[in-house]
Motif scaffolding. Sequence first.
Motif, PDB file in Angstrom:
ATOM      1  N   UNK A 205       0.928  -1.138  -7.466  1.00  0.00           N
ATOM      2  CA  UNK A 205       0.226   0.055  -7.944  1.00  0.00           C
ATOM      3  C   UNK A 205      -1.195  -0.288  -8.398  1.00  0.00           C
ATOM      4  N   UNK A 206      -1.324  -1.382  -9.143  1.00  0.00           N
ATOM      5  CA  UNK A 206      -2.649  -1.778  -9.622  1.00  0.00           C
ATOM      6  C   UNK A 206      -3.543  -2.175  -8.445  1.00  0.00           C
ATOM      7  N   UNK A 207      -2.948  -2.864  -7.463  1.00  0.00           N
ATOM      8  CA  UNK A 207      -3.727  -3.257  -6.282  1.00  0.00           C
ATOM      9  C   UNK A 207      -4.199  -2.033  -5.514  1.00  0.00           C
ATOM     10  N   UNK A 208      -3.327  -1.035  -5.426  1.00  0.00           N
ATOM     11  CA  UNK A 208      -3.715   0.194  -4.717  1.00  0.00           C
ATOM     12  C   UNK A 208      -4.881   0.880  -5.419  1.00  0.00           C
ATOM     13  N   UNK A 209      -4.864   0.876  -6.742  1.00  0.00           N
ATOM     14  CA  UNK A 209      -5.955   1.505  -7.499  1.00  0.00           C
ATOM     15  C   UNK A 209      -7.269   0.749  -7.260  1.00  0.00           C
TER      16      UNK A 209
END
Lengths: 149, 90
Positions: free
Chosen positions: B36-40
């Motif tokens: 999720x953090x990587x996607x952001x």
Amino acid sequence: MNKVEARRRILQGSLSAPVILTVSSASVAATTSFTKCIANGVGNQPDKKINIQPTTDTWFRCPVTVYAIYQGDGTKNLYGNFYLDGSTYKNVTDGSILPLHEFRVGASSTWYRLVYFGTDGSPMGAGWERQSGGYAITLSCGGSFAVCQ
Amino acid sequence: MESRLTARANIRLVALGDEAVVFHPSSWSSHVLNAAAAAVLEFILERPRTRQEIAALLQELLNAAEQPSLQKHVESVIGDLCIIDLIHEV
């Protein structure tokens, strides 16, 4: 649809909460440790006119070949002890350049110079006594890298 | 005008499956980002984004269990990315 958008579509509704972890960098840890090591030794620098021959102390040193220089052709008149800096003989006592035109190089022996480091761990020079820049460090402090060639 | 979040220049992102490792050359630090953090971060690297756009992205990606805490997650991931200097607000 590009690759990133396609991946987002696949991931839809499947992810858990975002998490970010910081990884400790070995080089940063080493630099920090080294800086701390230098800081510990700042108040305990070697005295001026320190004995440059091998001693039992633990200062980080580099070996230097020192030659006995004699006046004239024989080995009777010892002029002093000199080390070779490039193609110039310099006196170990005060760094003065050998002024003699006729001299004889006698026996050599290994003496040691203290190595001085900046707080980033880079060598800043070497000297027989206290330098204006950098700090002398102990062998345990500089044990993780090799500087002397 | 609404502020936007933009990524710092020169950061290096390496995707590891859905997750990512990011290297920040200025601070010489590395960070592991879950999916999720990587996607952001990837989303912000494409172009500067508003908080609303990030919220919409996470709403789309997070599973049902995380949806009630969506706003908290948005603020948390933005705050974390700002603290480690991977993004900043302009």
